[in-house]
Scaffold this motif. Sequence first.
Motif, PDB file in Angstrom:
ATOM      1  N   GLY A  29     -13.487   8.476  -1.007  1.00 10.68           N
ATOM      2  CA  GLY A  29     -14.090   7.289  -0.428  1.00 10.68           C
ATOM      3  C   GLY A  29     -14.227   7.432   1.077  1.00 10.68           C
ATOM      4  O   GLY A  29     -15.310   7.317   1.639  1.00 10.68           O
ATOM      5  N   LEU A  30     -13.102   7.707   1.724  1.00 13.27           N
ATOM      6  CA  LEU A  30     -13.092   7.986   3.158  1.00 13.27           C
ATOM      7  C   LEU A  30     -12.594   9.386   3.473  1.00 13.27           C
ATOM      8  O   LEU A  30     -12.678   9.830   4.608  1.00 13.27           O
ATOM      9  N   ALA A  31     -12.033  10.064   2.456  1.00  9.88           N
ATOM     10  CA  ALA A  31     -11.584  11.453   2.599  1.00  9.88           C
ATOM     11  C   ALA A  31     -10.513  11.600   3.675  1.00  9.88           C
ATOM     12  O   ALA A  31     -10.590  12.473   4.529  1.00  9.88           O
ATOM     13  N   GLY A  32      -9.492  10.747   3.618  1.00  5.93           N
ATOM     14  CA  GLY A  32      -8.382  10.858   4.558  1.00  5.93           C
ATOM     15  C   GLY A  32      -7.383  11.917   4.126  1.00  5.93           C
ATOM     16  O   GLY A  32      -7.025  12.012   2.954  1.00  5.93           O
ATOM     17  N   LEU A  33      -6.914  12.712   5.065  1.00  4.83           N
ATOM     18  CA  LEU A  33      -5.931  13.740   4.760  1.00  4.83           C
ATOM     19  C   LEU A  33      -4.572  13.121   4.432  1.00  4.83           C
ATOM     20  O   LEU A  33      -4.196  12.085   4.971  1.00  4.83           O
ATOM     21  N   GLY A  34      -3.825  13.792   3.579  1.00  6.25           N
ATOM     22  CA  GLY A  34      -2.463  13.407   3.266  1.00  6.25           C
ATOM     23  C   GLY A  34      -2.306  12.570   2.025  1.00  6.25           C
ATOM     24  O   GLY A  34      -1.187  12.231   1.635  1.00  6.25           O
ATOM     25  N   TRP A  35      -3.411  12.235   1.360  1.00  9.55           N
ATOM     26  CA  TRP A  35      -3.330  11.312   0.235  1.00  9.55           C
ATOM     27  C   TRP A  35      -3.205  12.000  -1.123  1.00  9.55           C
ATOM     28  O   TRP A  35      -3.084  11.326  -2.146  1.00  9.55           O
ATOM     29  N   GLY A  36      -3.194  13.319  -1.174  1.00 10.43           N
ATOM     30  CA  GLY A  36      -3.129  14.007  -2.461  1.00 10.43           C
ATOM     31  C   GLY A  36      -1.836  13.738  -3.214  1.00 10.43           C
ATOM     32  O   GLY A  36      -1.849  13.394  -4.399  1.00 10.43           O
ATOM     33  N   LEU A  37      -0.691  13.894  -2.535  1.00  7.73           N
ATOM     34  CA  LEU A  37       0.600  13.682  -3.209  1.00  7.73           C
ATOM     35  C   LEU A  37       0.766  12.247  -3.681  1.00  7.73           C
ATOM     36  O   LEU A  37       1.067  12.023  -4.861  1.00  7.73           O
TER      37      LEU A  37
END
Length: 620
Positions: A429-437
């Motif tokens: 949606g916004l492709a923010g880093l750190g949200w995978g985990l």
Amino acid sequence: MTTALEPQTVAERIALALRRHGVSMIFGQSLPSAVILAAEAIGIRQIAYRQENMGGVMADGYARRSGKVGVVAAQNGPAATLLVPPLAEALKASIPIVALVQEVERDQADRNAFQEFDHLTLFQACAKWVRKVVVAARIDDYVDAAFTAAVTGRPGPAVLLLPADLLRETVDYAPRRRSVNLGSWPLDRVRPAQSEIVRAAGALAAARAPVILAGGGIHSSGAANALARLQDEASLPVLTTNMGKGAVDEHHPLSAGVLGALVGPRSLGRHTLPLVQEADVVLLVGTRTNQNGTDSWRQIDPSATVIHVDVDPEEIGRTYEAVRLAGDAAETIDALRMALSAQDLTLRRNARRALETRIADCWSKFDVDRAEVSCSDSSPIRPERVMRELQLQLSNDTTVVADASYSSMWIAGQLRALSPGMRFLSPRGLAGLGWGLPLAMGAKLAEPDKPVVALVGDGGFAHSWAEIETMVRSDIPLLIILLNNGILGFQRDAETVKFGRYTSACHFVDVDHSLMAEACGCRGVRVGDPNDLAHHIRSGLAGRSPLLLEVMTDPEAHPPISLFAGMDEASKAKPEGQTLKRLSLVGRHERDERAQGRGRQRRHDRHRTGDGTALSEKRP
């Protein structure tokens, strides 16, 4: 907890309303305390995050995988501000979340109370609906309104602001009790006018070369099976956006994989792109036609007829003038199928065999193009080799989650969906880093009996590694594959393409993430040999405890996106021994690596066990 006929506090009424809406867990950190205590008293589990940004993303992942509303809670002030990024992602990605945010007490408002902030203004830009409750007797109305806003129309986040003193106030038994469950989505399934359905069906039946481009709205609507039937019955080729990946079985002979910006050398899209460019009718389903999904809006021919299915009428025609099919994806596709059954589909059937042959040839060429890297035994390890090993371990039930940036590109472009509706989650949606985990943690909590794997990079993982402790404490068993290349890959590569050099922020010191995981009680393994990947991936997917698999990967590898196509083509054309300007900068990185390697060895030696085996090398 009081009985239903006795006076109840507002917090108790909120907890009962949450249970009525099917809420079984809240992502919180004790606050608002009155609500959390009341919820836990009736069996609603609190998943206690370490930071609000990550808690909001856990609620997002839970909602994406469960089909239920994710609920996150936070304190006022700085805690509330940290909910802005995940709610903004949910707004752009159309994910229903209800955020319960504590407010200062009502008689302290506008007096600079501790951590007082204008939350109404704060959340206006990142939520569909924001309200502050000031009358205790209206609490059921407001909770239901929040859930309704989250799950109707285009789904998204709703925020309920709750003054602390209001939560302690008692409310008399309500004679008109609410009983409806509003916690699943989509709530209302609407469909376009029949005349527009028939018009679209006629255009598809008469088209010379039609194509479907499916987005994340397929998953939101639960429309994968309907799309699979449309694909087969009308002999229509299907490509997807990044968020639409898994909408169809990518082994179906009419499935041409993900397109978007993945059109560079060694990509499937390099071969399938003409399917879209040559199309005279393009059926868009559940896609915002955003920049990444269309490679900067340059793939669809201006002369093509566009038919656009979307639950949000405002998205239709945003970029492409289209036949408007405003409605739920599943309902609209089924209506379109019925209308097509009354059409003459001879053109579609006659073209099918040649089309299937063409798509199969695209997949075959893709496999040949990437074999050099996907089968490579080199070290550092190529990410394509990691994806090849992961693909062999996937099942229809596996949920694959990725962080933003390169991680999401690797899963979109290198893995192949095994069935319609297989889930590949990424924060696009916004492709923010750190949200995978945290996204993976929420997905695992939604379906605890199904395997979940998260692909993250070392750059993004630094934003969220505190949640390893949350994962262990909350007993969330998932496999984390961490690609450690020591750099901010996209940043370095994009800056090099645009400016011929990159900033000093792109390189990191060596961090042994496997030891970090071990320190939190999570199994950690660092892998430098590609031949060790299969064992650890298999163990992590089957395990009953979390595993962090840190893979030391090639810093020069990047997904085949269009931005780097010219650079990659030039690199392939260079005689052996010559390098691009980009690669001339690697010398500094190699010098750093030698220095970091000495530090790594010292830390490695300090973490030896009694039998002389490094903790990070122990097999689970």
